[in-house]
Design a protein around this motif. Structure first.
Motif, PDB file in Angstrom:
ATOM      1  N   ILE A   1      -5.705   7.462  -1.502  1.00 15.08           N
ATOM      2  CA  ILE A   1      -5.633   8.919  -1.620  1.00 15.08           C
ATOM      3  C   ILE A   1      -4.419   9.466  -0.877  1.00 15.08           C
ATOM      4  CG2 ILE A   1      -7.182   9.360   0.342  1.00 15.08           C
ATOM      5  CD1 ILE A   1      -7.179  11.354  -2.975  1.00 15.08           C
ATOM      6  N   GLU A   2      -4.043   8.834   0.230  1.00 13.62           N
ATOM      7  CA  GLU A   2      -2.889   9.304   1.005  1.00 13.62           C
ATOM      8  C   GLU A   2      -1.574   9.194   0.229  1.00 13.62           C
ATOM      9  OE1 GLU A   2      -5.818   7.726   4.154  1.00 13.62           O
ATOM     10  OE2 GLU A   2      -5.141   7.089   2.168  1.00 13.62           O
ATOM     11  N   GLY A   3      -1.480   8.220  -0.671  1.00 13.67           N
ATOM     12  CA  GLY A   3      -0.246   8.002  -1.416  1.00 13.67           C
ATOM     13  C   GLY A   3      -0.319   8.392  -2.875  1.00 13.67           C
ATOM     14  N   LEU A   4      -1.402   9.039  -3.267  1.00  7.30           N
ATOM     15  CA  LEU A   4      -1.619   9.324  -4.688  1.00  7.30           C
ATOM     16  C   LEU A   4      -0.496  10.152  -5.297  1.00  7.30           C
ATOM     17  CD1 LEU A   4      -3.448   9.024  -7.151  1.00  7.30           C
ATOM     18  CD2 LEU A   4      -4.669  11.066  -6.387  1.00  7.30           C
ATOM     19  N   ALA A   5      -0.130  11.248  -4.686  1.00  3.83           N
ATOM     20  CA  ALA A   5       0.868  12.157  -5.267  1.00  3.83           C
ATOM     21  C   ALA A   5       2.240  11.506  -5.385  1.00  3.83           C
ATOM     22  CB  ALA A   5       0.956  13.437  -4.445  1.00  3.83           C
ATOM     23  N   ALA A   6       2.555  10.578  -4.490  1.00  6.02           N
ATOM     24  CA  ALA A   6       3.863   9.915  -4.521  1.00  6.02           C
ATOM     25  C   ALA A   6       3.821   8.590  -5.272  1.00  6.02           C
ATOM     26  CB  ALA A   6       4.350   9.665  -3.093  1.00  6.02           C
TER      27      ALA A   6
ATOM     28  N   SER B   1     -15.915  -3.811  -1.878  1.00 10.96           N
ATOM     29  CA  SER B   1     -16.416  -5.094  -2.370  1.00 10.96           C
ATOM     30  C   SER B   1     -15.313  -6.003  -2.904  1.00 10.96           C
ATOM     31  CB  SER B   1     -17.486  -4.863  -3.449  1.00 10.96           C
ATOM     32  OG  SER B   1     -16.958  -4.089  -4.506  1.00 10.96           O
ATOM     33  N   LEU B   2     -14.069  -5.614  -2.737  1.00  8.66           N
ATOM     34  CA  LEU B   2     -12.934  -6.412  -3.208  1.00  8.66           C
ATOM     35  C   LEU B   2     -12.272  -7.109  -2.016  1.00  8.66           C
ATOM     36  CD1 LEU B   2     -11.160  -6.917  -5.815  1.00  8.66           C
ATOM     37  CD2 LEU B   2      -9.632  -5.190  -4.845  1.00  8.66           C
ATOM     38  N   PRO B   3     -12.236  -8.436  -2.005  1.00  2.23           N
ATOM     39  CA  PRO B   3     -11.567  -9.114  -0.885  1.00  2.23           C
ATOM     40  C   PRO B   3     -10.057  -8.862  -0.919  1.00  2.23           C
ATOM     41  CG  PRO B   3     -12.264 -10.696  -2.548  1.00  2.23           C
ATOM     42  CD  PRO B   3     -12.771  -9.358  -2.985  1.00  2.23           C
ATOM     43  N   VAL B   4      -9.461  -8.784   0.249  1.00  6.66           N
ATOM     44  CA  VAL B   4      -8.017  -8.524   0.306  1.00  6.66           C
ATOM     45  C   VAL B   4      -7.230  -9.584  -0.454  1.00  6.66           C
ATOM     46  CG1 VAL B   4      -7.984  -7.155   2.414  1.00  6.66           C
ATOM     47  CG2 VAL B   4      -7.749  -9.611   2.576  1.00  6.66           C
ATOM     48  N   SER B   5      -7.743 -10.803  -0.507  1.00  8.72           N
ATOM     49  CA  SER B   5      -7.029 -11.861  -1.229  1.00  8.72           C
ATOM     50  C   SER B   5      -6.855 -11.508  -2.706  1.00  8.72           C
ATOM     51  CB  SER B   5      -7.763 -13.197  -1.094  1.00  8.72           C
ATOM     52  OG  SER B   5      -9.082 -13.099  -1.603  1.00  8.72           O
ATOM     53  N   ALA B   6      -7.770 -10.732  -3.274  1.00 10.79           N
ATOM     54  CA  ALA B   6      -7.674 -10.321  -4.683  1.00 10.79           C
ATOM     55  C   ALA B   6      -6.657  -9.210  -4.880  1.00 10.79           C
ATOM     56  CB  ALA B   6      -9.036  -9.873  -5.196  1.00 10.79           C
ATOM     57  N   ALA B   7      -6.303  -8.529  -3.804  1.00 10.76           N
ATOM     58  CA  ALA B   7      -5.347  -7.422  -3.893  1.00 10.76           C
ATOM     59  C   ALA B   7      -3.954  -7.806  -3.410  1.00 10.76           C
ATOM     60  CB  ALA B   7      -5.857  -6.239  -3.070  1.00 10.76           C
ATOM     61  N   ALA B   8      -3.839  -8.963  -2.794  1.00  9.96           N
ATOM     62  CA  ALA B   8      -2.556  -9.387  -2.239  1.00  9.96           C
ATOM     63  C   ALA B   8      -1.481  -9.433  -3.314  1.00  9.96           C
ATOM     64  CB  ALA B   8      -2.706 -10.760  -1.588  1.00  9.96           C
ATOM     65  N   GLY B   9      -0.318  -8.893  -2.990  1.00 12.30           N
ATOM     66  CA  GLY B   9       0.821  -8.915  -3.904  1.00 12.30           C
ATOM     67  C   GLY B   9       0.770  -7.886  -5.011  1.00 12.30           C
ATOM     68  N   GLN B  10      -0.281  -7.079  -5.065  1.00  8.35           N
ATOM     69  CA  GLN B  10      -0.397  -6.041  -6.092  1.00  8.35           C
ATOM     70  C   GLN B  10      -0.161  -4.671  -5.461  1.00  8.35           C
ATOM     71  OE1 GLN B  10      -3.561  -6.508  -9.050  1.00  8.35           O
ATOM     72  NE2 GLN B  10      -4.302  -8.221  -7.813  1.00  8.35           N
ATOM     73  N   ASP B  11       0.163  -3.707  -6.304  1.00  9.54           N
ATOM     74  CA  ASP B  11       0.370  -2.343  -5.809  1.00  9.54           C
ATOM     75  C   ASP B  11      -0.978  -1.665  -5.612  1.00  9.54           C
ATOM     76  OD1 ASP B  11       3.197  -2.340  -5.737  1.00  9.54           O
ATOM     77  OD2 ASP B  11       3.251  -2.064  -7.908  1.00  9.54           O
ATOM     78  N   ILE B  12      -1.206  -1.213  -4.385  1.00  9.20           N
ATOM     79  CA  ILE B  12      -2.426  -0.510  -4.015  1.00  9.20           C
ATOM     80  C   ILE B  12      -2.049   0.931  -3.717  1.00  9.20           C
ATOM     81  CG2 ILE B  12      -4.316  -0.366  -2.342  1.00  9.20           C
ATOM     82  CD1 ILE B  12      -3.561  -3.415  -1.729  1.00  9.20           C
ATOM     83  N   THR B  13      -2.793   1.863  -4.300  1.00  7.64           N
ATOM     84  CA  THR B  13      -2.577   3.280  -4.010  1.00  7.64           C
ATOM     85  C   THR B  13      -3.873   3.842  -3.452  1.00  7.64           C
ATOM     86  OG1 THR B  13      -1.027   3.454  -5.862  1.00  7.64           O
ATOM     87  CG2 THR B  13      -1.862   5.513  -4.943  1.00  7.64           C
TER      88      THR B  13
ATOM     89  N   VAL C   1       0.844  -1.184   0.000  1.00  7.41           N
ATOM     90  CA  VAL C   1       0.000   0.000   0.000  1.00  7.41           C
ATOM     91  C   VAL C   1       0.885   1.242   0.000  1.00  7.41           C
ATOM     92  CG1 VAL C   1      -1.865   1.226   1.174  1.00  7.41           C
ATOM     93  CG2 VAL C   1      -1.725  -1.277   1.335  1.00  7.41           C
ATOM     94  N   ASN C   2       0.710   2.065  -1.012  1.00 10.19           N
ATOM     95  CA  ASN C   2       1.469   3.320  -1.119  1.00 10.19           C
ATOM     96  C   ASN C   2       2.970   3.093  -0.970  1.00 10.19           C
ATOM     97  OD1 ASN C   2      -1.009   4.590  -1.393  1.00 10.19           O
ATOM     98  ND2 ASN C   2      -1.165   5.029   0.790  1.00 10.19           N
ATOM     99  N   GLY C   3       3.444   1.991  -1.561  1.00 14.87           N
ATOM    100  CA  GLY C   3       4.874   1.696  -1.567  1.00 14.87           C
ATOM    101  C   GLY C   3       5.388   0.981  -0.329  1.00 14.87           C
ATOM    102  N   GLU C   4       4.545   0.729   0.644  1.00 20.36           N
ATOM    103  CA  GLU C   4       4.956   0.023   1.866  1.00 20.36           C
ATOM    104  C   GLU C   4       4.288  -1.343   1.924  1.00 20.36           C
ATOM    105  OE1 GLU C   4       4.494   2.177   5.498  1.00 20.36           O
ATOM    106  OE2 GLU C   4       5.168   4.052   4.603  1.00 20.36           O
ATOM    107  N   THR C   5       5.033  -2.327   2.399  1.00 22.60           N
ATOM    108  CA  THR C   5       4.505  -3.676   2.529  1.00 22.60           C
ATOM    109  C   THR C   5       3.969  -3.879   3.938  1.00 22.60           C
ATOM    110  OG1 THR C   5       6.063  -4.492   0.883  1.00 22.60           O
ATOM    111  CG2 THR C   5       5.079  -6.132   2.351  1.00 22.60           C
TER     112      THR C   5
ATOM    113  N   VAL D   1      -4.274  -1.095   8.347  1.00 23.36           N
ATOM    114  CA  VAL D   1      -3.143  -0.300   7.841  1.00 23.36           C
ATOM    115  C   VAL D   1      -3.205   1.118   8.413  1.00 23.36           C
ATOM    116  CG1 VAL D   1      -1.966   0.523   5.745  1.00 23.36           C
ATOM    117  CG2 VAL D   1      -3.016  -1.736   5.772  1.00 23.36           C
ATOM    118  N   GLY D   2      -4.393   1.566   8.804  1.00 22.21           N
ATOM    119  CA  GLY D   2      -4.534   2.879   9.438  1.00 22.21           C
ATOM    120  C   GLY D   2      -4.708   4.038   8.473  1.00 22.21           C
ATOM    121  N   LEU D   3      -5.109   3.746   7.239  1.00 26.32           N
ATOM    122  CA  LEU D   3      -5.326   4.796   6.238  1.00 26.32           C
ATOM    123  C   LEU D   3      -6.825   5.028   6.095  1.00 26.32           C
ATOM    124  CD1 LEU D   3      -2.689   3.630   3.620  1.00 26.32           C
ATOM    125  CD2 LEU D   3      -2.480   5.495   5.280  1.00 26.32           C
ATOM    126  N   THR D   4      -7.305   6.142   6.597  1.00 25.01           N
ATOM    127  CA  THR D   4      -8.747   6.391   6.661  1.00 25.01           C
ATOM    128  C   THR D   4      -9.256   7.337   5.582  1.00 25.01           C
ATOM    129  OG1 THR D   4      -8.394   8.140   8.285  1.00 25.01           O
ATOM    130  CG2 THR D   4      -8.845   5.918   9.138  1.00 25.01           C
ATOM    131  N   GLY D   5      -8.433   7.700   4.621  1.00 26.68           N
ATOM    132  CA  GLY D   5      -8.882   8.570   3.532  1.00 26.68           C
ATOM    133  C   GLY D   5      -9.853   7.892   2.598  1.00 26.68           C
TER     134      GLY D   5
END
Length: 155
Positions: free
Chosen positions: A73-78, A59-71, A6-10, A29-33
């Protein structure tokens, strides 16, 4: 154990693989944006980028996002679409798009994905792409103007 980038951090999370990505982001993860709106992927308040594409985190299970880059709003600009995201965020500020603000992180994430894929959208393309993002305050005309302004800034 689920690994989320998430936003470049594992993050190694000991959570149910079927937990919606939204709750993993907010509660673990503590990102509430990223906001909870409808819970069924219809309002767009929970929009994040998964590998650069706009997806509904509620509506997306975390298992579908595992191992992929997630961005989020907090990490959008970077993130990988940083210049586009920064232009969108600046246009939002310049045109004072926000009223209540609840939906705006999802709106900005959706608009950034749109401009990354189509750097010069016309009104019809904007309306079609943004149709799944609902704004209770009805700032749709300002959102459209901000997307055009961001596109011009990026041209």
């Amino acid at each position: 154990m689920i690994e989320l980038r998430v936003n470049g951090e594992t993050h190694q999370l000991d959570i149910d693989p079927q937990m919606p990505l939204l709750w993993a982001l907010r509660e673990h993860v503590g990102l509430t944006g990223t906001k909870y709106g409808c819970g069924i992927g219809q309002c767009g308040a929970c929009t994040v980028h998964l590998g650069g594409a706009a997806v509904r985190a509620c509506s997306l299970p975390v298992s579908a996002a595992a191992g992929q880059d997630i961005t989020t709003i907090e990490g959008l600009a970077a993130g990988p679409q940083g210049p586009v995201g920064s232009a969108v965020q600046q246009a939002w500020q310049d045109l004072d798009v926000v009223q209540c603000g609840f939906c705006q992180s999802g709106q900005i994430m959706q608009a950034t994905a749109l401009l990354a894929a189509n750097p010069a959208p016309d009104d019809a393309a904007i309306d079609t792409n943004m149709a799944g993002n609902i704004c209770r305050c009805a700032t749709y005309a300002r959102i459209r103007r901000a997307i055009h302004k961001a596109a011009q800034a990026l041209a």
